[in-house]
Design an enzyme around this catalytic site. Sequence first.
Site, PDB file in Angstrom:
ATOM      1  N   ARG A 132      -6.730   9.392 -10.123  1.00 26.57           N
ATOM      2  CA  ARG A 132      -7.359   9.360  -8.816  1.00 26.57           C
ATOM      3  C   ARG A 132      -6.272   9.978  -7.811  1.00 26.57           C
ATOM      4  O   ARG A 132      -5.259   9.254  -7.647  1.00 26.57           O
ATOM      5  CB  ARG A 132      -8.185   8.179  -8.229  1.00 26.57           C
ATOM      6  N   THR A 155       1.739   7.053   0.346  1.00 23.16           N
ATOM      7  CA  THR A 155       0.845   5.915  -0.153  1.00 23.16           C
ATOM      8  C   THR A 155       0.729   5.505  -1.675  1.00 23.16           C
ATOM      9  O   THR A 155       0.949   6.613  -2.426  1.00 23.16           O
ATOM     10  CB  THR A 155      -0.535   6.155   0.595  1.00 23.16           C
ATOM     11  N   THR A 161      -5.529   7.867   7.643  1.00 21.83           N
ATOM     12  CA  THR A 161      -5.253   6.822   6.647  1.00 21.83           C
ATOM     13  C   THR A 161      -6.993   6.503   6.616  1.00 21.83           C
ATOM     14  O   THR A 161      -7.725   6.798   7.357  1.00 21.83           O
ATOM     15  CB  THR A 161      -4.583   5.849   7.174  1.00 21.83           C
ATOM     16  N   GLY A 162      -6.936   5.717   5.503  1.00 26.79           N
ATOM     17  CA  GLY A 162      -8.436   5.125   5.237  1.00 26.79           C
ATOM     18  C   GLY A 162      -8.875   5.870   3.745  1.00 26.79           C
ATOM     19  O   GLY A 162      -8.130   6.128   3.284  1.00 26.79           O
ATOM     20  N   SER A 165       0.838  -1.260  -0.226  1.00 34.72           N
ATOM     21  CA  SER A 165       0.087  -0.005  -0.043  1.00 34.72           C
ATOM     22  C   SER A 165       0.910   1.348   0.196  1.00 34.72           C
ATOM     23  O   SER A 165       0.174   2.459   0.141  1.00 34.72           O
ATOM     24  CB  SER A 165      -0.864  -0.224   1.269  1.00 34.72           C
ATOM     25  N   THR A 206      -1.985   3.590   4.614  1.00 35.60           N
ATOM     26  CA  THR A 206      -0.942   4.731   4.319  1.00 35.60           C
ATOM     27  C   THR A 206      -0.031   4.789   5.297  1.00 35.60           C
ATOM     28  O   THR A 206      -0.606   4.355   6.372  1.00 35.60           O
ATOM     29  CB  THR A 206      -1.639   6.015   4.386  1.00 35.60           C
TER      30      THR A 206
HETATM   31  N1  ASP Z   1      -5.846   7.366   2.585  1.00 36.54           N
HETATM   32  C1  ASP Z   1      -5.241   6.476   1.222  1.00 36.54           C
HETATM   33  C2  ASP Z   1      -5.999   7.104   0.164  1.00 36.54           C
HETATM   34  O1  ASP Z   1      -7.344   7.114   0.127  1.00 36.54           O
HETATM   35  C3  ASP Z   1      -5.540   5.065   1.478  1.00 36.54           C
HETATM   36  C4  ASP Z   1      -5.234   4.428   3.100  1.00 36.54           C
HETATM   37  O2  ASP Z   1      -4.964   5.164   3.877  1.00 36.54           O
HETATM   38  O3  ASP Z   1      -5.766   3.515   3.212  1.00 36.54           O
HETATM   39  O4  ASP Z   1      -5.562   7.111  -1.047  1.00 36.54           O
END
Ligand code: ASP
Length: 339
Positions: free
Chosen positions: A226, A216, A249-250, A88, A198
Site C-alpha cells: 500500500r 512517513t 497528513t492523515g 509513524s 507524517t
Molecule cells: N498520509 C499518511 C498516509 O496515508 C499517513 C498520515 O499522515 O497520517 O500514509
Amino acid sequence: MADRRKFLKLSLLTSAAVMAGQRLFGKTDPVTEYKYPLVKDNPIVISTWDFGKEANSAAWTILGKGGRALDAVEKGVMVPEADPNNQSVGLGGRPDRDGRVTLDACIMDENYKCGSVACLEHVVHAISVARMVMEKTPHVMLVGDGALQFALENGFKKENLLTDKSEKEWKEWLKTSKYKPVKNIENILPGSAKNHDTIGMVALDASGNMSGACTTSGMAYKLHGRVGDSPIIGAGLYVDNEVGAATSTGVGEEVIRIVGSHLVVELMRQGMDPETACKKAVERIVTRNPAAAKEVQVGFLALNKKGEYGAYALQEGFSYAVKNGTTEDVFHAKAIYTR
Ligand code: ASP
C-alpha cells in the site's frame, strides 16, 4: 529587553526587505497574475504535528544561515526519521500487516524538480533516497525492491527498522487483525491512540526560494505494498516557487482522490491565503463523501511566497510547528469537525 531589541531590529529589517522586494519584484507575474513581494532575510519553515518543532530546529541550522530551503527540509525531516520513538516515520515506524516497515517519502525543490520513493524497506532516511532519485536519475519515483536496490547501490545502509515496541504492538494487533485508521487527534486528547502520522515540511529561504519534504511509514497495518499520499507529488506535497507550497497528513487515500497539496497551491495561485486554501481542500473531501470524512483525519499545511502560512483539518487536533526569525511555536489548526 534584549529580545525586544532583537525583535524590533528584525521587524525593521523585514519591512525594509519587503519594500525592497516590492520595488524589485512586486510586479504582476505574466503567467499567474499572482502578485507577491519577496520576503528577503526572513526565512521560514513549517511542518506537521508537534514533532515538527524539533524538525524545524534542525532545518533552521541551515535556513538561519541563509542556506537553501531544499537542504533545510531534508535535514529537518531526518530528525523524526531517525527517532525510534516516533512510530509513524522512519526507524520505529509501525509495520504493515505482514510486519514489514515500508516507508514513503518525497522531496521537491524550487525548480519543479522532484524525487520520491514508495514502499521502501530497510533504509532509515527515505527522504535522502528520494533526493538522490531526484538528483541522480532521470526519474521521479522508485518503488519497493527497485528503490532499495538503488539506495544500497548509492551507499545507504541496510537496517532493521522494526523496533521491539512496534513489533510487540503489531503482534497484539494480529490477534484481531482489524484495519482501522485511528483519527489522529492526539493533540486535544493527549495520550489517545493514533496509528498514523507524517512529517510534511515546507520552507522559504532567504533567497526567496521554496522547497518541501514529506516522509512517513504510512498507515499502521496496511496491506503490504500500500502506498499513501506522502510520496505522491501533488498529493502529499507540492511546491510551486511562483506561488507557494503545501503538504498533508492523515488518511492518504482521501488526499490522493483530490490531489490535495496541488489543489491547495492552485487555490493560493487564485489569490487565497494559505488557511483558506487548506480549508477549501478539506471541504472538497467533505463534499465528496461527508459520512466518510467524519470518520477520518486529514490536515493540510501551506506556506505562500510572502511567508504567510496556514492550515486546516477535518478533525480538531491537528497541530503544526512554525519557525522563522521571530516565531518558534506549535499551533492548532482549525477544523471542520470539532468535539
Ligand atoms: N498520509 C499518511 C498516509 O496515508 C499517513 C498520515 O499522515 O497520517 O500514509
